[in-house]
Design an enzyme around this catalytic site. Structure first.
Site, PDB file in Angstrom:
ATOM      1  CD  GLU A 161      -3.288  -1.047   0.711  1.00  0.00           C
ATOM      2  OE1 GLU A 161      -3.802   0.061   0.855  1.00  0.00           O
ATOM      3  OE2 GLU A 161      -3.897  -2.021   0.202  1.00  0.00           O
ATOM      4  CG  HIS A 229      -2.961   2.601   5.072  1.00  0.00           C
ATOM      5  ND1 HIS A 229      -3.766   3.380   4.288  1.00  0.00           N
ATOM      6  CD2 HIS A 229      -2.771   1.451   4.375  1.00  0.00           C
ATOM      7  CE1 HIS A 229      -4.065   2.748   3.156  1.00  0.00           C
ATOM      8  NE2 HIS A 229      -3.479   1.561   3.193  1.00  0.00           N
ATOM      9  CB  CYS A 347      -4.423   9.901   3.059  1.00  0.00           C
ATOM     10  SG  CYS A 347      -4.702   9.016   4.569  1.00  0.00           S
TER      11      CYS A 347
END
Ligand code: SUG
Length: 416
Positions: A161, A229, A347
């Site tokens: 990711e 995350h 993000c």
């Protein structure tokens, strides 16, 4: 000169709330809401303006071509005929979260002196698994200079990711650093999205020195609490690691390993007794951009307004600043449209340490260019998208045209 450049994902015209991300509490709890793509994208532009005004170098990435009809075709269906869940997966604007675009190892850390970027495969979530092709095309364009090495994705099934599970400690962005890869172990109610074998493969491709590379397990408590995350519970900048007490599975072991590999580290830990894991996730305190302010101004934290609005979080931050901690300034920014899908200020950006002169200038921001982008957004991005709108052929044509207008305005038509 090597500097840190933040590349923000421009929020695409298909931004919507389909509740696609299991384990991402914000995405699940806003499923079915009406989104505001235009306002969302303009919030993203304001964040870039804000950071530019602080004197920080800024870049951006284009939204991907969505809805992704070609992907539906590989599944034997089409925009008109797809089942609703597949159609929603084809429409997602999830490439806005550029922290998941790639993992970046700056040149001073690599054995060959190049800045390495590996596009993330994002295989855990179907709606994100078809981002890498469009992202890779963009990385190859933006970082075509020989100062960079751009790699294709790690193969499935090893979920990767990108930078959301990667931190770097150093005494200055242009110095060699210690890279920390944080991985999850599956088996719980919510998926672990970063696989240890993917992280190790990245470190090998990036030619990192094993003595300056750490693999640390994310705590299952954090993952199951909704921190899908690592960048939801920890962020690093230069010698500072800002982290929640529950971020790592073996807290003491992780801190000891980090101190051994990088003795200059300053670990700023927020105890769960001051800010609960749930408040940390709700407010996205750690999904902040911890930045080095120019001219020796110390570090600033660009954080979501939700952090200011959460009393436990704001009290802790104000006490930290008053107590002369390494974070000297707090900058709340409004990215609520992205936050409702689980994406905070951190993000929305990918950090690349590079000499700006080696980056394709079409991806580098200045205020005039941001004005131009904002004009295209204001003229072409839909004002609102309800879940039922995803079946509209007319809207599908509109959003494709909207993105094309942006590509044309930035002379990036070749991204198609
Ligand atoms: O992958 N949300 C994204 C948010 C990513 C946040 N990134 C970082 N923490 N670095 C995700 O879960 C929601 C899409 C939807 O539900 O429609 C979504 O994909």
């Amino acid at each position: 000169m090597l500097t840190e450049i933040n590349f923000d994902g421009i929020i695409g015209p298909t931004h919507n709330y389909a509740g696609l991300s299991r384990g991402n509490i914000a995405s699940a709890s806003h499923a079915g809401d009406v989104s505001q793509p235009r306002a969302a994208a303009l919030q993203g532009i304001e964040k870039m303006r804000h950071n530019l005004a602080l004197g920080l170098p800024q870049g951006f990435f284009m939204p991907l071509d969505r809805p992704d009809a070609a992907w539906l075709e590989t599944l034997g269906t089409s925009l008109d005929n797809a089942e609703p869940h597949l159609r929603a997966q084809a429409w997602s604007a999830s490439s806005m979260w550029a922290a998941n675009a790639a993992t970046v190892s700056p040149a001073p850390d690599s054995g060959d002196g190049k800045c390495h970027l590996t596009v993330a495969n994002l295989v855990t979530m179907p709606h994100r698994s078809h981002e890498w092709q469009g992202t890779l095309a963009q990385l190859r364009l933006a970082f075509a200079h020989p100062a960079f090495a751009v790699h294709g994705p790690i193969p499935a099934p090893f979920g990767d990711e990108g930078a959301a599970n990667h931190m770097r400690l150093c005494n200055g962005h242009d110095q060699s650093g210690v890279e920390i890869f944080v991985y999850g172990v599956g088996g719980g109610r919510f998926p672990a999205r970063q696989h240890l074998d993917a992280s190790k493969a990245l470190a090998r491709h990036h030619r990192l020195d094993p003595a300056r590379t750490l693999f640390i397990r994310q705590s299952d408590t954090a993952i199951q609490g909704g921190a899908f995350h690592n960048d939801v519970v920890a962020v690093a900048n230069e010698h500072v690691l800002f982290t929640h007490e529950t971020a790592f599975e073996d807290r003491e072991g992780a801190h000891a390993q980090i101190r051994a590999a990088f003795p200059d580290v300053e670990i700023v830990e927020v105890p769960a007794s001051a800010v609960s894991l749930s408040d940390a996730i709700k407010s996205y305190l750690f999904n902040a951009q911890l930045v080095s302010l120019p001219d020796g101004g110390g570090m600033g934290l660009v954080l979501p307004t939700e952090a200011r609005d959460t009393p436990s979080v704001w009290n802790w931050l104000e006490a930290h600043v008053a107590g002369n901690g390494p974070i000297r300034r707090l900058y709340p920014v409004d990215v609520r449209q992205s936050m409702a899908n689980g994406g905070g200020p951190a993000c929305l950006r990918l950090r690349v340490v590079a000499d700006t002169a080696t980056v394709d200038p079409r991806f580098v921001a200045d205020t005039a260019k941001l004005d131009r982008i904002a004009d295209v957004i204001a003229a072409h991005w839909p004002e609102a998208i309800a879940p039922s709108d995803l079946a509209s052929t007319a809207l599908a044509a509109d959003v494709v045209r909207a993105r094309r207008a942006l590509l044309d305005a930035l002379d990036l038509g070749e991204l198609g």
